[in-house]
Design an enzyme around this catalytic site. Structure first.
Site, PDB file in Angstrom:
ATOM      1  N   GLU A   1       0.575  -1.095  -0.412  1.00  0.00           N
ATOM      2  CA  GLU A   1       0.161   0.120   0.081  1.00  0.00           C
ATOM      3  C   GLU A   1       0.772   1.324   0.126  1.00  0.00           C
ATOM      4  O   GLU A   1       2.042   1.400   0.869  1.00  0.00           O
ATOM      5  CB  GLU A   1      -0.868   0.225   0.997  1.00  0.00           C
ATOM      6  CG  GLU A   1      -1.700   0.830   1.789  1.00  0.00           C
ATOM      7  CD  GLU A   1      -2.666   1.493   2.165  1.00  0.00           C
ATOM      8  OE1 GLU A   1      -3.611   0.698   2.759  1.00  0.00           O
ATOM      9  OE2 GLU A   1      -2.288   2.169   3.425  1.00  0.00           O
TER      10      GLU A   1
ATOM     11  N   ARG B   1     -15.933   3.385   3.164  1.00  0.00           N
ATOM     12  CA  ARG B   1     -16.941   4.677   3.469  1.00  0.00           C
ATOM     13  C   ARG B   1     -15.731   5.582   4.671  1.00  0.00           C
ATOM     14  O   ARG B   1     -15.906   6.960   3.964  1.00  0.00           O
ATOM     15  CB  ARG B   1     -18.036   3.579   5.173  1.00  0.00           C
ATOM     16  CG  ARG B   1     -18.076   5.369   5.687  1.00  0.00           C
ATOM     17  CD  ARG B   1     -19.016   4.870   7.022  1.00  0.00           C
ATOM     18  NE  ARG B   1     -17.964   5.414   7.882  1.00  0.00           N
ATOM     19  CZ  ARG B   1     -18.153   4.693   9.487  1.00  0.00           C
ATOM     20  NH1 ARG B   1     -18.771   4.944   9.565  1.00  0.00           N
ATOM     21  NH2 ARG B   1     -16.547   5.635   9.806  1.00  0.00           N
ATOM     22  N   GLY B   2     -15.068   5.129   4.313  1.00  0.00           N
ATOM     23  CA  GLY B   2     -13.443   6.631   5.202  1.00  0.00           C
ATOM     24  C   GLY B   2     -13.880   7.330   6.146  1.00  0.00           C
ATOM     25  O   GLY B   2     -15.202   6.745   6.580  1.00  0.00           O
ATOM     26  N   ASP B   3     -13.131   7.478   7.100  1.00  0.00           N
ATOM     27  CA  ASP B   3     -13.685   7.914   8.066  1.00  0.00           C
ATOM     28  C   ASP B   3     -14.366   9.116   8.441  1.00  0.00           C
ATOM     29  O   ASP B   3     -13.897  10.111   7.747  1.00  0.00           O
ATOM     30  CB  ASP B   3     -11.939   8.003   9.219  1.00  0.00           C
ATOM     31  CG  ASP B   3     -11.499   7.276   9.730  1.00  0.00           C
ATOM     32  OD1 ASP B   3     -11.725   6.351   9.957  1.00  0.00           O
ATOM     33  OD2 ASP B   3      -9.772   7.277   9.902  1.00  0.00           O
TER      34      ASP B   3
ATOM     35  N   TYR C   1     -11.222  -5.491  10.300  1.00  0.00           N
ATOM     36  CA  TYR C   1     -10.865  -5.415  11.124  1.00  0.00           C
ATOM     37  C   TYR C   1     -10.562  -6.407  12.039  1.00  0.00           C
ATOM     38  O   TYR C   1     -11.959  -6.287  13.247  1.00  0.00           O
ATOM     39  CB  TYR C   1     -11.754  -4.215  11.842  1.00  0.00           C
ATOM     40  CG  TYR C   1     -12.200  -2.950  11.042  1.00  0.00           C
ATOM     41  CD1 TYR C   1     -10.848  -2.053  10.929  1.00  0.00           C
ATOM     42  CD2 TYR C   1     -12.814  -3.049   9.980  1.00  0.00           C
ATOM     43  CE1 TYR C   1     -10.804  -1.026  10.191  1.00  0.00           C
ATOM     44  CE2 TYR C   1     -12.506  -1.973   8.897  1.00  0.00           C
ATOM     45  CZ  TYR C   1     -12.490  -0.775   8.681  1.00  0.00           C
ATOM     46  OH  TYR C   1     -11.925   0.510   7.735  1.00  0.00           O
TER      47      TYR C   1
ATOM     48  N   HIS D   1     -13.889  -3.294  14.292  1.00  0.00           N
ATOM     49  CA  HIS D   1     -14.048  -1.472  14.426  1.00  0.00           C
ATOM     50  C   HIS D   1     -14.164  -0.960  15.132  1.00  0.00           C
ATOM     51  O   HIS D   1     -14.881  -0.700  15.650  1.00  0.00           O
ATOM     52  CB  HIS D   1     -14.582  -0.951  12.624  1.00  0.00           C
ATOM     53  CG  HIS D   1     -14.967   0.400  12.260  1.00  0.00           C
ATOM     54  ND1 HIS D   1     -15.246   1.451  12.237  1.00  0.00           N
ATOM     55  CD2 HIS D   1     -13.741   0.534  11.526  1.00  0.00           C
ATOM     56  CE1 HIS D   1     -15.331   2.097  12.299  1.00  0.00           C
ATOM     57  NE2 HIS D   1     -14.361   2.274  11.887  1.00  0.00           N
TER      58      HIS D   1
ATOM     59  N   GLN E   1       4.681   6.831  14.860  1.00  0.00           N
ATOM     60  CA  GLN E   1       4.808   7.115  14.021  1.00  0.00           C
ATOM     61  C   GLN E   1       3.264   5.620  14.728  1.00  0.00           C
ATOM     62  O   GLN E   1       2.350   6.041  14.689  1.00  0.00           O
ATOM     63  CB  GLN E   1       4.885   5.995  13.530  1.00  0.00           C
ATOM     64  CG  GLN E   1       4.361   5.022  12.031  1.00  0.00           C
ATOM     65  CD  GLN E   1       5.107   3.891  11.445  1.00  0.00           C
ATOM     66  OE1 GLN E   1       6.636   3.291  11.981  1.00  0.00           O
ATOM     67  NE2 GLN E   1       4.557   3.563  10.415  1.00  0.00           N
TER      68      GLN E   1
END
Ligand code: FAD
Length: 291
Positions: free
Chosen positions: A17, A108-110, A144, A148, A211
């Protein structure tokens, strides 16, 4: 190539990614990253998408297109819907089609507490259902292993995951996790629930203390004692923390591959050196598993 066929061909898929560079950085930085990552021959590379859902921001599509046409590697374009309308999504799909991109990670996105979400899509499964009806794209979705963060219990989260698969997701990529037992327990429960699509384990090499603090607060992943010890011992020594973080990720991957996981999705954080060290350490295992 649709990623569905990749999972039919290979026992263990290995993917990366990356994320588009920040507005303040030059786009060239990502091309330097891609030059280095492409030499590691991943099975595909996914490109994240800003949850802001700005249809004018073409960076995900542009980068995915470069991955496909310049490097001959299959791209997986992320797409979020929480701040999008049907019209925005339609424009992005046109852009993806024109660039020959066949694979979408539908999310969906946050929810940003300062931006009221749009109302056309409530959950990722609404987007997946809509994309599936056009029949042109292969669809992946997020899962998840520790649940989630917004969902009060794992049972419901798995039911919602099943809705995404029933809506058309053919493969799942997991949130990062640091304890493989969390992933194995999750896999057991997901299979019990009748979710049979391939699931890739999301692995993030943690190479500095900042991080990890940011990641854990964002995604709620729990930190095993063994990992906390490493952080306390080496967190203030960047070189030692990097070595320890890479070794930890490699150990996770070795165990996952030995246990027959269908894919490893490496969150590269756009750092080709770290991706290179990890890929080198596990390349023969992946080759062996695919023979
Ligand atoms: P959903 O599947 O819609 O789930 C969100 C929440 O709603 C969950 O708690 C779920 O249990 C609940 N839910 C779902 N359906 C229902 C229902 N019918 N009724 C009640 N509750 C329901 N974010 C980005 O902005 N850009 C990216 O590129 C990006 N890439 C990611 C890649 C991966 C592999 C992962 C794991 C996450 C990524 N994210 C990205 C983060 C992701 O957008 C957030 O985790 C987001 O909060 C949830 O997205 P989702 O698609 O999983 O949502």
């Amino acid at each position: 190539m649709k990623l569905k066929s990749l999972f039919e061909e290979k026992k263990t898929v290995f993917s990366f990614e990356i994320f588009p560079p920040k507005k303040t950085s030059s786009i060239q930085t990502i091309y330097d990253t891609l030059d280095a990552l492409s030499g590691l021959s991943p099975d595909f590379i996914s490109v994240t998408y800003g949850a802001g859902g700005n249809p004018a921001d073409r960076s995900t599509v542009q980068i995915a297109s470069t991955i496909k046409h310049k490097y001959n590697i299959e791209p997986l374009a992320h797409l979020t819907c929480v701040n999008s309308t049907h019209e925005h999504i339609g424009l992005i799909l046109d852009d993806l089609r024109q660039n020959g991109i066949e694979n979408i990670l539908a999310l969906r996105g946050d929810i940003n507490p300062n931006i009221p979400p749009q109302t056309d899509y409530r959950y990722a499964c609404d987007l997946i259902r809509e994309l599936n009806t056009c029949g042109e794209f292969d669809l992946a979705a997020a899962c998840y292993p520790e649940g989630h963060p917004e969902c009060p219990n794992m049972e419901d989260d798995i039911l919602h995951l099943k809705q995404k698969v029933d809506a058309g997701a053919t493969h799942l990529i997991s949130q990062l996790f640091f304890d493989n037992n969390d992933f194995y327990n999750f896999l057991y429960r997901v299979r019990e629930a009748g979710i049979m699509v391939p699931i890739e384990a999301g692995i993030m090499p943690v190479t500095n203390r900042k991080q990890i603090e940011r990641m854990v607060s964002l995604c709620g992943a729990s930190l095993p004692k063994k990992f906390v010890k490493i952080m306390h011992r080496y967190g203030d020594d960047p070189a030692a923390m990097q070595d320890a973080g890479i070794a930890y990720a490699v150990e996770q991957i070795v165990d996952l591959i030995s246990n027959g996981v269908q894919g490893i999705h490496l969150y590269t954080m756009n750092n080709p050196l770290i991706a290179h060290r990890i890929s080198q350490s596990v390349a023969s295992l992946i080759r062996c598993s695919n023979h």
